[in-house]
Design an enzyme around this catalytic site. Structure first.
Site, PDB file in Angstrom:
ATOM      1  N   ARG A  75       0.806  -1.283   0.083  1.00  0.00           N
ATOM      2  CA  ARG A  75       0.000  -0.052  -0.198  1.00  0.00           C
ATOM      3  C   ARG A  75       0.824   1.199  -0.070  1.00  0.00           C
ATOM      4  NH1 ARG A  75      -4.281  -0.377   4.483  1.00  0.00           N
ATOM      5  NH2 ARG A  75      -5.105   1.561   3.477  1.00  0.00           N
ATOM      6  N   HIS A 125      -6.839   7.232  12.048  1.00  0.00           N
ATOM      7  CA  HIS A 125      -6.363   5.698  11.845  1.00  0.00           C
ATOM      8  C   HIS A 125      -4.875   5.595  11.345  1.00  0.00           C
ATOM      9  CE1 HIS A 125     -10.636   4.430  10.925  1.00  0.00           C
ATOM     10  NE2 HIS A 125     -10.600   4.852  12.312  1.00  0.00           N
ATOM     11  N   GLU A 130     -23.060   6.651  -3.177  1.00  0.00           N
ATOM     12  CA  GLU A 130     -24.224   5.832  -2.649  1.00  0.00           C
ATOM     13  C   GLU A 130     -24.401   5.939  -1.076  1.00  0.00           C
ATOM     14  OE1 GLU A 130     -22.963   1.768  -3.373  1.00  0.00           O
ATOM     15  OE2 GLU A 130     -21.319   2.068  -2.177  1.00  0.00           O
TER      16      GLU A 130
HETATM   17  N1  APR Z   1     -16.138   9.360  -4.411  1.00  0.00           N
HETATM   18  C1  APR Z   1     -16.503   9.453  -3.030  1.00  0.00           C
HETATM   19  N2  APR Z   1     -16.826   8.274  -2.229  1.00  0.00           N
HETATM   20  C2  APR Z   1     -16.856   6.970  -2.761  1.00  0.00           C
HETATM   21  C3  APR Z   1     -15.977   7.089  -4.259  1.00  0.00           C
HETATM   22  C4  APR Z   1     -15.825   8.089  -4.788  1.00  0.00           C
HETATM   23  N3  APR Z   1     -15.304   8.367  -6.000  1.00  0.00           N
HETATM   24  N4  APR Z   1     -15.980   5.608  -4.441  1.00  0.00           N
HETATM   25  C5  APR Z   1     -16.499   4.949  -3.495  1.00  0.00           C
HETATM   26  N5  APR Z   1     -16.696   5.761  -2.533  1.00  0.00           N
HETATM   27  C6  APR Z   1     -17.503   5.598  -1.232  1.00  0.00           C
HETATM   28  C7  APR Z   1     -18.273   4.178  -1.182  1.00  0.00           C
HETATM   29  O1  APR Z   1     -19.509   4.428  -1.721  1.00  0.00           O
HETATM   30  C8  APR Z   1     -18.110   3.907   0.331  1.00  0.00           C
HETATM   31  O2  APR Z   1     -19.412   4.210   0.935  1.00  0.00           O
HETATM   32  O3  APR Z   1     -16.415   5.381  -0.355  1.00  0.00           O
HETATM   33  C9  APR Z   1     -16.853   4.676   0.834  1.00  0.00           C
HETATM   34  C10 APR Z   1     -15.720   3.817   1.210  1.00  0.00           C
HETATM   35  O4  APR Z   1     -16.368   2.964   2.404  1.00  0.00           O
HETATM   36  P1  APR Z   1     -15.098   1.926   3.088  1.00  0.00           P
HETATM   37  O5  APR Z   1     -14.390   1.108   1.922  1.00  0.00           O
HETATM   38  O6  APR Z   1     -15.628   1.402   3.997  1.00  0.00           O
HETATM   39  O7  APR Z   1     -13.926   3.058   3.377  1.00  0.00           O
HETATM   40  P2  APR Z   1     -13.998   3.767   4.849  1.00  0.00           P
HETATM   41  O8  APR Z   1     -15.648   3.925   5.015  1.00  0.00           O
HETATM   42  O9  APR Z   1     -13.036   4.985   4.670  1.00  0.00           O
HETATM   43  O10 APR Z   1     -13.397   2.810   5.866  1.00  0.00           O
HETATM   44  C11 APR Z   1     -13.459   3.257   7.252  1.00  0.00           C
HETATM   45  O11 APR Z   1     -12.629   1.006   7.794  1.00  0.00           O
HETATM   46  O12 APR Z   1     -11.166  -0.838   7.536  1.00  0.00           O
HETATM   47  C12 APR Z   1     -11.288   0.433   7.911  1.00  0.00           C
HETATM   48  O13 APR Z   1      -9.166   1.477   8.810  1.00  0.00           O
HETATM   49  C13 APR Z   1     -10.067   1.354   7.640  1.00  0.00           C
HETATM   50  O14 APR Z   1      -9.935   3.702   7.625  1.00  0.00           O
HETATM   51  C14 APR Z   1     -10.959   2.561   7.090  1.00  0.00           C
HETATM   52  C15 APR Z   1     -11.980   2.461   7.947  1.00  0.00           C
END
Ligand code: APR
Ligand code: ZN
Length: 245
Positions: free
Chosen positions: A66, A116, A219
């Site tokens: 990463r 984080h 979403e």
């Molecule tokens: N623009 C905005 N949002 C987006 C885009 C985009 N181009 N593409 C995807 N998303 C949204 C998705 O719809 C989803 O709701 O980003 C979100 C990503 O969600 P996660 O993958 O769950 O990431 P996150 O919420 O940051 O995770 C929180 O979980 O695993 C742990 O420590 C890790 O910091 C992370 C925490």
């Protein structure tokens, strides 16, 4: 019809929380979207103290991969728009990210709280060592290449793993009580305490505070019902025109 920009007055305080979604258009995988990081890695194996104890080599391979990927990516229009907002409202912007990449900083944001942790930093694995986390761009593939602290303990990623306490919670808890706008960009609302911050805003509003919460993403997140407003669209579609003064 695009929603109108959020009018930031000369006294408004803005709390922005970003998640993996803001870095998606820079080419970094999110965690829970299809093809996300947690699809190809078992969280408990690579992002937990137990995983580190069982197989530190696997953990360092995961974070080294990463680290290398994040270096290849560039900040996008959403990162730049938030850096621009900081230039105009300075310390009335409180920017917290769940992301461990440095794309906010590379877009020009000067005050970023990484609740984080940070991919480009490492620290001694011994919590009692007292040495500070340090900037580390090294890629570690095998135990033989691991960096060792002066105290003799091994160096670990400066990342908050599941079961560990996020950083800067006192400052975050203070800012969530004082902000006029709470804006979340690109987070599924799956991980606490970050996902619970919007309920503090809802509580403040129910007690009569004039505060608003807005979610930006393609979403609705898991905690969508707690937001005043959901602006559907990607970070690069929505964030550049999100703020007006
Ligand atoms: N623009 C905005 N949002 C987006 C885009 C985009 N181009 N593409 C995807 N998303 C949204 C998705 O719809 C989803 O709701 O980003 C979100 C990503 O969600 P996660 O993958 O769950 O990431 P996150 O919420 O940051 O995770 C929180 O979980 O695993 C742990 O420590 C890790 O910091 C992370 C925490
Ligand atoms: Zn040490």
């Amino acid at each position: 019809m695009p929603s109108s920009p959020i009018l930031i007055s000369s006294h408004h305080r803005v709390f922005v929380l970003t998640g993996a979604g803001i870095s998606a258009e820079s080419g970094l995988k999110t965690f829970r979207d299809s093809g996300g990081l947690w699809e190809s890695h078992r969280v408990e194996e690579v992002a937990s103290p137990e995983g580190w104890k069982n197989d530190p080599e696997m953990v360092w391979r995961f974070y080294s991969q990463r680290r290398a990927q994040a270096r290849q990516c560039q900040p996008n229009a959403a990162h730049f728009a938030i850096a621009e907002l900081e230039t105009s409202i300075v310390d009335r912007l409180f920017l917290v990210t769940q992301n461990v990449d440095d794309l906010h900083e590379r877009a020009g944001s000067r005050s970023v709280i990484h609740m984080h942790g940070q991919l480009n930093m490492s620290r001694c694995e011994d919590p009692d060592c007292g040495s500070l986390p340090f900037v580390d761009e090294q890629l570690y593939e095998s135990k033989a290449s691991f960096a060792v602290c002066e105290c003799g303990a091994v160096v670990r990623p400066h990342i908050v793993w599941f079961g560990e306490q996020p950083f800067c919670m006192p400052e975050i808890e203070q800012a969530i009580q004082q902000c006029d706008y709470f804006i979340v960009i690109g987070s599924s609302g799956s991980v606490y305490p970050a996902a619970g911050l919007v309920s503090v805003i809802a509580h403040r509003r129910n007690c009569g505070a004039s505060v608003r919460s807005i979610y930006v993403g393609p979403e609705a997140p898991n905690n969508a019902r707690l937001f005043d407003e959901i602006r559907l669209g990607t970070a690069c579609e929505v964030v550049p025109g999100l703020f007006a003064e």
